[in-house]
Design a protein around this motif. Structure first.
Motif, PDB file in Angstrom:
ATOM      1  N   LYS A  42      -1.845  -0.308  11.506  1.00 58.81           N
ATOM      2  CA  LYS A  42      -1.711   0.311  12.811  1.00 58.81           C
ATOM      3  C   LYS A  42      -1.437  -0.767  13.842  1.00 58.81           C
ATOM      4  O   LYS A  42      -2.157  -1.762  13.921  1.00 58.81           O
ATOM      5  CB  LYS A  42      -2.999   1.058  13.160  1.00 58.81           C
ATOM      6  CG  LYS A  42      -2.924   1.875  14.412  1.00 58.81           C
ATOM      7  CD  LYS A  42      -4.202   2.676  14.592  1.00 58.81           C
ATOM      8  CE  LYS A  42      -4.123   3.552  15.796  1.00 58.81           C
ATOM      9  NZ  LYS A  42      -5.313   4.389  15.954  1.00 58.81           N
ATOM     10  N   GLN A  90       0.841  -1.202   0.000  1.00 59.28           N
ATOM     11  CA  GLN A  90       0.000   0.000   0.000  1.00 59.28           C
ATOM     12  C   GLN A  90       0.873   1.248   0.000  1.00 59.28           C
ATOM     13  O   GLN A  90       1.779   1.387   0.828  1.00 59.28           O
ATOM     14  CB  GLN A  90      -0.903   0.037   1.230  1.00 59.28           C
ATOM     15  CG  GLN A  90      -2.020  -0.972   1.208  1.00 59.28           C
ATOM     16  CD  GLN A  90      -2.921  -0.777   2.414  1.00 59.28           C
ATOM     17  OE1 GLN A  90      -2.448  -0.781   3.537  1.00 59.28           O
ATOM     18  NE2 GLN A  90      -4.207  -0.602   2.157  1.00 59.28           N
ATOM     19  N   TYR A 100       4.674   4.912   2.258  1.00 58.45           N
ATOM     20  CA  TYR A 100       4.288   3.521   2.483  1.00 58.45           C
ATOM     21  C   TYR A 100       3.245   3.485   3.599  1.00 58.45           C
ATOM     22  O   TYR A 100       3.444   4.067   4.659  1.00 58.45           O
ATOM     23  CB  TYR A 100       5.499   2.677   2.900  1.00 58.45           C
ATOM     24  CG  TYR A 100       6.565   2.590   1.831  1.00 58.45           C
ATOM     25  CD1 TYR A 100       6.457   1.650   0.809  1.00 58.45           C
ATOM     26  CD2 TYR A 100       7.665   3.426   1.840  1.00 58.45           C
ATOM     27  CE1 TYR A 100       7.421   1.561  -0.186  1.00 58.45           C
ATOM     28  CE2 TYR A 100       8.626   3.338   0.858  1.00 58.45           C
ATOM     29  CZ  TYR A 100       8.516   2.409  -0.154  1.00 58.45           C
ATOM     30  OH  TYR A 100       9.457   2.325  -1.125  1.00 58.45           O
ATOM     31  N   LEU A 101       2.147   2.796   3.377  1.00 55.91           N
ATOM     32  CA  LEU A 101       1.111   2.651   4.398  1.00 55.91           C
ATOM     33  C   LEU A 101       1.303   1.316   5.092  1.00 55.91           C
ATOM     34  O   LEU A 101       1.484   0.288   4.443  1.00 55.91           O
ATOM     35  CB  LEU A 101      -0.276   2.730   3.764  1.00 55.91           C
ATOM     36  CG  LEU A 101      -0.592   4.023   3.012  1.00 55.91           C
ATOM     37  CD1 LEU A 101      -1.970   3.951   2.404  1.00 55.91           C
ATOM     38  CD2 LEU A 101      -0.466   5.222   3.926  1.00 55.91           C
ATOM     39  N   GLU A 152       0.515   5.647  -0.646  1.00 56.21           N
ATOM     40  CA  GLU A 152      -0.365   6.797  -0.875  1.00 56.21           C
ATOM     41  C   GLU A 152       0.464   8.067  -0.793  1.00 56.21           C
ATOM     42  O   GLU A 152       1.179   8.283   0.186  1.00 56.21           O
ATOM     43  CB  GLU A 152      -1.477   6.830   0.171  1.00 56.21           C
ATOM     44  CG  GLU A 152      -2.485   7.940  -0.066  1.00 56.21           C
ATOM     45  CD  GLU A 152      -3.586   7.905   0.976  1.00 56.21           C
ATOM     46  OE1 GLU A 152      -3.715   8.910   1.706  1.00 56.21           O
ATOM     47  OE2 GLU A 152      -4.293   6.886   1.065  1.00 56.21           O
TER      48      GLU A 152
END
Length: 95
Positions: A92, A82, A88-89, A84
């Protein structure tokens, strides 16, 4: 300055150190010697002495500040799970 056994025990407690009872006298002697050295050093006249980064007259060799690798950011982000806005995402993990 001379430290007593009680002084050493208090310092050890504050520093959360465990000192064996038979070693307290040795620590008191060593710490007192260090404090005496610091006292003698503070009495020295250091006016006109320039501060030094190293006690030896040496110059650190520095490498040239040049780019040696190619930019692989797009390639790495293309295979990331991922991404955005170039970041980098990640999931959590802390609430």
């Amino acid at each position: 300055m001379s430290l007593t056994a009680d002084d050493v025990k208090k310092i050890a407690h504050l520093a959360r150190l465990g000192i064996e009872e038979q070693d307290v006298a040795s620590y008191a002697k060593d710490l007192s010697g260090m404090l005496d050295l610091m006292t003698r050093m503070s009495d020295l006249d250091t006016d006109g002495v320039e501060p030094m980064a190293h006690p030896m007259d040496q110059v650190q060799r520095l490498r040239a500040d040049a780019v040696t690798e190619q930019d692989n950011r797009e390639k790495f982000q293309a295979i990331a799970p991922q991404v955005e806005a170039g970041l980098y995402l990640v999931p959590k993990v802390i609430e």
